[in-house]
Design an enzyme around this catalytic site. Structure first.
Site, PDB file in Angstrom:
ATOM      1  N   SER A   1      -1.264   3.379  10.505  1.00 61.89           N
ATOM      2  CA  SER A   1      -2.290   2.430  11.166  1.00 61.89           C
ATOM      3  C   SER A   1      -1.641   0.936  11.550  1.00 61.89           C
ATOM      4  O   SER A   1      -0.617   0.812  10.672  1.00 61.89           O
ATOM      5  CB  SER A   1      -3.539   2.329  10.371  1.00 61.89           C
ATOM      6  OG  SER A   1      -3.270   1.042   9.237  1.00 61.89           O
TER       7      SER A   1
ATOM      8  N   TYR B   1      -2.661  -1.567  10.514  1.00 64.30           N
ATOM      9  CA  TYR B   1      -2.828  -2.186   9.034  1.00 64.30           C
ATOM     10  C   TYR B   1      -1.887  -1.810   8.355  1.00 64.30           C
ATOM     11  O   TYR B   1      -1.398  -2.762   7.659  1.00 64.30           O
ATOM     12  CB  TYR B   1      -4.361  -1.839   8.374  1.00 64.30           C
ATOM     13  CG  TYR B   1      -4.388  -2.115   6.879  1.00 64.30           C
ATOM     14  CD1 TYR B   1      -4.146  -3.175   6.413  1.00 64.30           C
ATOM     15  CD2 TYR B   1      -4.245  -0.738   6.409  1.00 64.30           C
ATOM     16  CE1 TYR B   1      -3.885  -3.408   5.050  1.00 64.30           C
ATOM     17  CE2 TYR B   1      -4.142  -0.988   4.828  1.00 64.30           C
ATOM     18  CZ  TYR B   1      -3.950  -2.231   4.228  1.00 64.30           C
ATOM     19  OH  TYR B   1      -3.967  -2.174   3.012  1.00 64.30           O
ATOM     20  N   HIS B   2      -1.452  -0.657   8.029  1.00 68.46           N
ATOM     21  CA  HIS B   2      -0.563  -0.141   7.268  1.00 68.46           C
ATOM     22  C   HIS B   2       0.738  -0.675   7.658  1.00 68.46           C
ATOM     23  O   HIS B   2       1.724  -1.226   6.885  1.00 68.46           O
ATOM     24  CB  HIS B   2      -0.535   1.242   7.153  1.00 68.46           C
ATOM     25  CG  HIS B   2      -1.995   1.866   6.346  1.00 68.46           C
ATOM     26  ND1 HIS B   2      -2.629   2.554   6.679  1.00 68.46           N
ATOM     27  CD2 HIS B   2      -1.781   1.786   4.829  1.00 68.46           C
ATOM     28  CE1 HIS B   2      -3.601   2.844   5.897  1.00 68.46           C
ATOM     29  NE2 HIS B   2      -3.342   2.689   4.551  1.00 68.46           N
TER      30      HIS B   2
ATOM     31  N   THR C   1       0.817  -1.062  -0.012  1.00 69.98           N
ATOM     32  CA  THR C   1       0.033   0.095   0.106  1.00 69.98           C
ATOM     33  C   THR C   1       0.818   1.320  -0.263  1.00 69.98           C
ATOM     34  O   THR C   1       1.859   1.227   0.537  1.00 69.98           O
ATOM     35  CB  THR C   1      -0.978   0.095   1.283  1.00 69.98           C
ATOM     36  OG1 THR C   1      -1.350   1.271   1.388  1.00 69.98           O
ATOM     37  CG2 THR C   1      -0.290  -0.368   2.535  1.00 69.98           C
TER      38      THR C   1
ATOM     39  N   LYS D   1       1.567  -4.283   6.372  1.00 69.55           N
ATOM     40  CA  LYS D   1       2.144  -4.483   4.955  1.00 69.55           C
ATOM     41  C   LYS D   1       3.462  -4.053   5.086  1.00 69.55           C
ATOM     42  O   LYS D   1       4.324  -4.462   4.061  1.00 69.55           O
ATOM     43  CB  LYS D   1       1.219  -3.162   4.082  1.00 69.55           C
ATOM     44  CG  LYS D   1      -0.173  -3.765   3.912  1.00 69.55           C
ATOM     45  CD  LYS D   1      -0.403  -4.608   2.930  1.00 69.55           C
ATOM     46  CE  LYS D   1      -1.897  -4.894   2.665  1.00 69.55           C
ATOM     47  NZ  LYS D   1      -2.295  -5.677   1.476  1.00 69.55           N
TER      48      LYS D   1
HETATM   49  N1  USQ Z   1     -11.153   9.750   4.485  1.00 71.84           N
HETATM   50  C1  USQ Z   1     -12.055  10.810   4.798  1.00 71.84           C
HETATM   51  N2  USQ Z   1     -13.411  10.726   4.577  1.00 71.84           N
HETATM   52  C2  USQ Z   1     -13.843   9.592   4.424  1.00 71.84           C
HETATM   53  C3  USQ Z   1     -13.095   8.537   4.306  1.00 71.84           C
HETATM   54  C4  USQ Z   1     -11.671   8.629   4.268  1.00 71.84           C
HETATM   55  O1  USQ Z   1     -11.607  12.194   4.642  1.00 71.84           O
HETATM   56  O2  USQ Z   1     -15.265   9.456   4.557  1.00 71.84           O
HETATM   57  C5  USQ Z   1      -9.617  10.233   4.308  1.00 71.84           C
HETATM   58  C6  USQ Z   1      -8.844   9.754   5.207  1.00 71.84           C
HETATM   59  O3  USQ Z   1      -8.752  10.146   6.593  1.00 71.84           O
HETATM   60  C7  USQ Z   1      -7.602   9.449   4.591  1.00 71.84           C
HETATM   61  C8  USQ Z   1      -8.114   9.389   2.939  1.00 71.84           C
HETATM   62  O4  USQ Z   1      -9.220   9.819   3.032  1.00 71.84           O
HETATM   63  O5  USQ Z   1      -6.786  10.686   4.697  1.00 71.84           O
HETATM   64  C9  USQ Z   1      -8.041   7.831   2.592  1.00 71.84           C
HETATM   65  O6  USQ Z   1      -8.907   7.026   3.160  1.00 71.84           O
HETATM   66  P1  USQ Z   1      -9.436   5.770   2.876  1.00 71.84           P
HETATM   67  O7  USQ Z   1     -10.378   5.247   4.006  1.00 71.84           O
HETATM   68  O8  USQ Z   1      -9.852   5.991   1.740  1.00 71.84           O
HETATM   69  O9  USQ Z   1      -8.072   4.745   2.435  1.00 71.84           O
HETATM   70  P2  USQ Z   1      -7.155   3.983   3.657  1.00 71.84           P
HETATM   71  O10 USQ Z   1      -7.658   3.943   5.103  1.00 71.84           O
HETATM   72  O11 USQ Z   1      -5.800   4.710   3.602  1.00 71.84           O
HETATM   73  O12 USQ Z   1      -6.828   2.405   3.182  1.00 71.84           O
HETATM   74  C10 USQ Z   1      -7.463   2.109   1.940  1.00 71.84           C
HETATM   75  C11 USQ Z   1      -7.430   0.747   2.015  1.00 71.84           C
HETATM   76  C12 USQ Z   1      -6.187   0.182   2.047  1.00 71.84           C
HETATM   77  C13 USQ Z   1      -5.318   0.698   1.182  1.00 71.84           C
HETATM   78  C14 USQ Z   1      -5.018   2.176   1.155  1.00 71.84           C
HETATM   79  C15 USQ Z   1      -4.218   2.661  -0.008  1.00 71.84           C
HETATM   80  O13 USQ Z   1      -8.669   0.315   2.624  1.00 71.84           O
HETATM   81  O14 USQ Z   1      -6.407  -1.346   1.936  1.00 71.84           O
HETATM   82  O15 USQ Z   1      -3.923  -0.102   1.392  1.00 71.84           O
HETATM   83  O16 USQ Z   1      -6.533   2.699   0.942  1.00 71.84           O
HETATM   84  S1  USQ Z   1      -3.340   4.264   0.568  1.00 71.84           S
HETATM   85  O17 USQ Z   1      -4.662   4.857   1.263  1.00 71.84           O
HETATM   86  O18 USQ Z   1      -2.799   4.637  -0.429  1.00 71.84           O
HETATM   87  O19 USQ Z   1      -2.518   3.763   1.724  1.00 71.84           O
END
Ligand code: USQ
Length: 417
Positions: A179, A181-182, A144, A185
């Protein structure tokens, strides 16, 4: 090519199995259906009505005339992993079979421990089974972009060359996960790197950004072939959540200031990236990293884009800013390389072209989203746990009690040594 997909029942695993099978590959999959139960545990459900695996496989064969093999099994069970590799003899293995939610991993000690045990143990089992039965196979592992965090310098694809005290070396770029989770990875990446170095395995670690989308060519071919689509606060991701929110008139929810930036990728491009990695394997002993995203946006950008697309579809939407439940920078530099997959032939789709279709696809399932409305608003805080007690097989579970003070517990308080 013989390709094994670990995590074949998931959001990406199911469409990937169909995508690769349709392109002539012999595909087999393994999954223990944890995603279905974990989403239910968090009060969510897929917006799209997904079929049991046996019905999915039968429908795929009926529509496309091709057979995908499937073994129900847990990546934490070494005997199962080893047997599947021995019998199928894969030339490539795509490992998607992990707990993928950051909020889930931050919601209790039990879920944090489960996430790391499940993810790290599953990958280790796979590495040991590969070393024993199919050393030449290529491991394509879903990492990720979140492994890198948000450093104040540009992010390279895995490695960077630095000069330090007059000497130069090419080293893994620092990982700063946000997190449990991250972080799981990050542990996987380190373990895979070691397996390549000491055993001569070959692997591509895909640092994928946030995936969005409701359909691929294969899932759209027949209603029975759709992939899951989560929108709850734990398993739904930003763009998908905003589209689902728009469809039921729930306000869009960029957290905090909403200036936090991430890399994003369409599910169609995610399929193509994994195919490109498979078709262009690294040399034996090589561990390589591709950053797998195509566009960078802030969450405010996402909310504005979804609002515009919804408005064009006649759906008025409101944007609110809930207090950020996460510990993350809301104003930061973000610039990450993502050239290597483009060099291999990726032709990216843009998010702005996809949103209208996503909203249209989700409108069909409005009642299912509405039924789980309560699961949408963020409630998992990065500081402060819910008192939740999941049980996933070998996971040891007990209720989370506050730690007693040493005196109450009949122990003497630690004194000076
Ligand atoms: N966010 C908001 N509002 C929401 C949902 C999320 O502002 O309703 C924000 C979060 O705070 C964060 C960003 O959007 O800053 C991304 O959050 P996310 O829930 O879309 O993604 P994340 O928790 O980072 O995890 C997801 C997948 C995970 C993958 C990752 C890629 O669940 O499996 O590894 O995206 S990355 O984000 O590039 O690490």
């Amino acid at each position: 090519m013989r390709i094994l997909i670990a995590g074949m029942d998931g959001y990406l695993g199911w469409p990937l199995a169909m995508y690769l099978s349709r392109r002539g590959h012999e595909v087999a999959g393994i999954d223990v259906f944890l995603r279905r139960s974990m989403v239910a545990e968090m009060g969510g459900d897929s917006a799209t009505p997904i079929l049991p695996m046996s019905d999915r496989l039968a429908a795929f064969e009926e529509v496309f005339g091709r057979r995908i093999r499937f073994v129900p099994g847990d990546m934490r069970d070494f005997d199962t992993v080893s047997r599947v590799l021995y019998e199928f003899r894969p030339e490539a293995i795509v490992h998607l079979g992990e707990q993928p939610s950051a909020p889930y991993s931050m919601s209790s000690r039990q879920r944090a421990v489960f996430t790391q045990m499940n993810n790290v143990e599953g990958t280790l089992n796979l590495l040991f089974a590969m070393q024993e039965t199919c050393r030449d196979a290529h491991l394509v592992k879903l990492g990720t972009m979140g492994e890198y965090g948000t450093p104040n310098v540009p992010i390279p694809e895995g490695f960077f060359t630095i000069e330090y005290r007059g000497r130069t070396d090419t080293l893994p770029f620092p990982r700063q996960a946000g997190s449990w989770y991250h972080q799981s990875k990050v542990h996987d990446s380190n373990n895979i790197m070691l397996a390549c170095r000491v055993w001569g395995l070959r692997s591509t670690d895909l640092m994928q950004g946030v995936v969005y989308g409701t359909r691929t060519e294969e899932t759209a071919a027949d209603g029975r072939l759709c992939t899951r689509f989560d929108f709850d606060q734990a398993f739904g991701t930003a763009v998908n959540r905003f589209c689902a929110q728009a469809v039921i008139g729930h306000p869009l929810t960029p957290y905090g200031k909403g200036n936090q930036k991430r890399g994003f990728i369409n599910i169609v491009d995610s399929m193509r990236c994994m195919e490109l990695a498979i078709l262009n394997p690294p040399a034996g002993g090589e561990y390589r990293v591709f950053n797998q995203f195509t566009e960078t946006f802030s969450v405010n950008d996402l909310a504005a884009a979804v609002q515009t697309a919804a408005s064009a579809a006649g759906i008025p939407t409101e944007v609110i800013h809930p207090a950020n439940p996460r510990m993350e920078s809301e104003d930061h530099f973000y610039e990450a390389d993502h050239q290597r997959l483009l060099d291999l032939g990726l032709a990216p789709h843009s998010m702005s072209d996809a949103l209208a279709g996503m909203i249209g696809d989700l409108a069909v399932h409005k009642a299912r989203i509405q039924a789980r409305r309560e699961a949408i608003f963020p409630k998992t805080r990065w500081r402060g746990f819910e008192d939740a007690v999941p049980d996933h097989g070998r996971m040891r579970v007990h209720r989370c009690q506050p730690e007693p003070a040493p005196r109450e517990a009949g122990m003497s308080a630690p004194g000076p040594r």
